[in-house]
Design a protein around this motif. Structure first.
Motif, PDB file in Angstrom:
ATOM      1  N   LEU A  13       3.816  -0.118 -17.324  1.00 59.90           N
ATOM      2  CA  LEU A  13       3.917   0.020 -15.868  1.00 59.90           C
ATOM      3  C   LEU A  13       3.482  -1.264 -15.171  1.00 59.90           C
ATOM      4  N   GLY A  14       2.425  -1.899 -15.698  1.00 58.51           N
ATOM      5  CA  GLY A  14       1.975  -3.154 -15.104  1.00 58.51           C
ATOM      6  C   GLY A  14       3.058  -4.215 -15.162  1.00 58.51           C
ATOM      7  N   GLU A  15       3.698  -4.356 -16.319  1.00 56.12           N
ATOM      8  CA  GLU A  15       4.789  -5.313 -16.467  1.00 56.12           C
ATOM      9  C   GLU A  15       5.952  -4.952 -15.555  1.00 56.12           C
ATOM     10  N   ALA A  16       6.237  -3.655 -15.454  1.00 52.18           N
ATOM     11  CA  ALA A  16       7.363  -3.206 -14.643  1.00 52.18           C
ATOM     12  C   ALA A  16       7.184  -3.603 -13.185  1.00 52.18           C
ATOM     13  N   LEU A  17       5.976  -3.427 -12.679  1.00 50.53           N
ATOM     14  CA  LEU A  17       5.756  -3.676 -11.263  1.00 50.53           C
ATOM     15  C   LEU A  17       5.504  -5.148 -10.954  1.00 50.53           C
ATOM     16  N   ARG A  18       5.334  -5.972 -12.007  1.00 43.27           N
ATOM     17  CA  ARG A  18       5.210  -7.416 -11.801  1.00 43.27           C
ATOM     18  C   ARG A  18       6.500  -8.163 -12.126  1.00 43.27           C
ATOM     19  N   MET A  48      -4.591 -15.451   8.215  1.00 47.34           N
ATOM     20  CA  MET A  48      -5.636 -14.502   7.823  1.00 47.34           C
ATOM     21  C   MET A  48      -5.284 -13.774   6.516  1.00 47.34           C
ATOM     22  N   GLU A  49      -3.995 -13.501   6.322  1.00 49.20           N
ATOM     23  CA  GLU A  49      -3.583 -12.759   5.129  1.00 49.20           C
ATOM     24  C   GLU A  49      -2.109 -13.051   4.839  1.00 49.20           C
ATOM     25  N   LEU A  50      -1.834 -13.286   3.548  1.00 50.37           N
ATOM     26  CA  LEU A  50      -0.458 -13.509   3.113  1.00 50.37           C
ATOM     27  C   LEU A  50      -0.339 -12.964   1.701  1.00 50.37           C
ATOM     28  N   ARG A  51       0.512 -11.964   1.521  1.00 50.08           N
ATOM     29  CA  ARG A  51       0.627 -11.331   0.200  1.00 50.08           C
ATOM     30  C   ARG A  51       2.006 -10.690   0.055  1.00 50.08           C
ATOM     31  N   PRO A  52       2.493 -10.634  -1.192  1.00 45.18           N
ATOM     32  CA  PRO A  52       3.739  -9.895  -1.426  1.00 45.18           C
ATOM     33  C   PRO A  52       3.485  -8.406  -1.271  1.00 45.18           C
ATOM     34  N   VAL A  53       4.450  -7.703  -0.717  1.00 40.31           N
ATOM     35  CA  VAL A  53       4.342  -6.250  -0.618  1.00 40.31           C
ATOM     36  C   VAL A  53       4.639  -5.690  -2.001  1.00 40.31           C
ATOM     37  N   GLY A  54       3.701  -4.897  -2.522  1.00 39.51           N
ATOM     38  CA  GLY A  54       3.790  -4.418  -3.896  1.00 39.51           C
ATOM     39  C   GLY A  54       5.081  -3.667  -4.189  1.00 39.51           C
ATOM     40  N   LEU A  55       5.683  -4.002  -5.339  1.00 39.51           N
ATOM     41  CA  LEU A  55       6.882  -3.306  -5.803  1.00 39.51           C
ATOM     42  C   LEU A  55       6.494  -1.937  -6.341  1.00 39.51           C
ATOM     43  N   THR A  56       7.178  -0.908  -5.915  1.00 42.88           N
ATOM     44  CA  THR A  56       6.906   0.435  -6.409  1.00 42.88           C
ATOM     45  C   THR A  56       7.839   0.769  -7.565  1.00 42.88           C
ATOM     46  N   LEU A  57       7.501   1.823  -8.290  1.00 38.45           N
ATOM     47  CA  LEU A  57       8.363   2.264  -9.373  1.00 38.45           C
ATOM     48  C   LEU A  57       9.719   2.706  -8.831  1.00 38.45           C
ATOM     49  N   GLU A  58       9.727   3.259  -7.617  1.00 34.44           N
ATOM     50  CA  GLU A  58      10.994   3.637  -6.997  1.00 34.44           C
ATOM     51  C   GLU A  58      11.869   2.407  -6.757  1.00 34.44           C
TER      52      GLU A  58
END
Length: 306
Positions: free
Chosen positions: A214-219, A286-296
């Motif tokens: 799952l970790g690999e999938a979402l990265r 103040m903040e810059l980040r990728p929006v996390g990829l979901t399993l969907e």
């Protein structure tokens, strides 16, 4: 524990249900098996459980070939089909004792008591199955699957039709069983996979399209959005960032807070260019980040192929 090597199933002369399906599930893993309707999940599980042979390829359970050593392979499998074959006129204890008898389980009484304890059925032991809630009937299905202490559990939609409380109970049970069993879990509920599985397999049009933790999938996939928060919003942010390479659209969520949509046709991450623009324009990042990829997201990306 579970080995599939080049599994292919052709119905008649032309209908290819699965083709070259290859994967392994090691001891102690809980693996989610995902795919759209008609993708080949049921065919694959039927081959793994010895219900039917493949046209080509081979499958092994605990080292036993599911065709050449079918009986031995089945002794190591516990199977929970989507529709559990229960007898409503029997009590829980009587049904499990009957299942233990036809499977030739030694010391049946102890095996039945153990299965009921693991699935939380002790208080319902003498209740007729027809009077149980669907959640408890699913527990009975799981109890019959683990009666003979199999190495491998193959579960097909184990929480379908359950209410939220029952879903949580069955998921907790699957997590507990995962400590001592190898589990292949087929489901359409993606949140279920994220909550209980270590790894995900995605099948689409009869072929395995993704096989990873799952970790690999979402990265593994480039995020399609970037979240930005700045202290000073001078009103020029949408125009300034919209002109950057790799940026498709800039959406203002509130003052100083933006979501930047990445262009579909680029592999480039625009985050460094966004940070440089913020520094150059004096926005005070103040903040810059990728929006996390979901399993969907992953599922939709993989099954949109072809």
């Amino acid at each position: 524990m579970i080995e599939a090597e080049g599994l292919t199933k052709i119905y008649g002369n032309h209908v290819v249900a699965i083709e070259d399906v290859t994967f392994r599930v090691e001891r102690g893993q809980i693996v989610g098996f995902l795919g759209p309707n008609g993708a080949g999940k049921t065919t694959t599980m039927r081959i793994l459980t010895g219900y039917m042979p493949p046209t080509r390829g081979r499958a092994r359970i605990a080292g036993y070939d599911t065709v050449l050593q079918s009986l031995e392979a089945r002794r190591h499998i516990g199977y929970l089909p989507e529709t559990v074959p229960l007898y409503p006129e029997m009590s829980v204890r009587a049904y499990l004792n009957f299942m233990a008898e036809i499977r030739g389980v030694p010391n049946r009484k102890a095996a039945v008591e153990r299965a009921m304890a693991l699935t939380g059925l002790e208080d319902q032991a003498d209740t007729l199955i027809g009077k149980l809630s669907k959640g408890y009937r699913q527990r009975v299905g799981l109890a019959q699957a683990i009666l003979h202490s199999p190495d491998v559990l193959i579960l097909d939609e184990p929480t379908i039709g359950l209410d939220p409380r029952q879903v949580r109970e069955v998921r907790d049970l699957i997590r507990e069983l995962g400590k001592t069993h190898t589990i292949l879990l087929s489901t359409h509920i993606l949140a279920e996979v994220q909550q209980v599985c270590h790894r995900v397999l995605i099948i689409h049009r009869g072929r395995i399209r993704a096989d990873m933790t799952l970790g690999e999938a979402l990265r593994s996939r480039r995020p399609d959005r970037v979240f930005l928060r700045v202290e000073r919003d001078d009103g020029r942010i949408p125009d300034a960032l919209g002109a950057l390479r790799g940026v498709r659209r800039v959406e203002r969520l509130e003052s100083g807070v933006y979501e930047i949509h990445v262009a579909d046709d680029t592999e480039e991450d625009p985050s460094p260019a966004i940070a440089e623009a913020a520094l150059r324009q004096g926005w005070r990042l103040m903040e810059l980040r990728p929006v996390g990829l979901t399993l969907e997201d992953l599922f939709l990306q993989v099954t949109a192929q072809d």
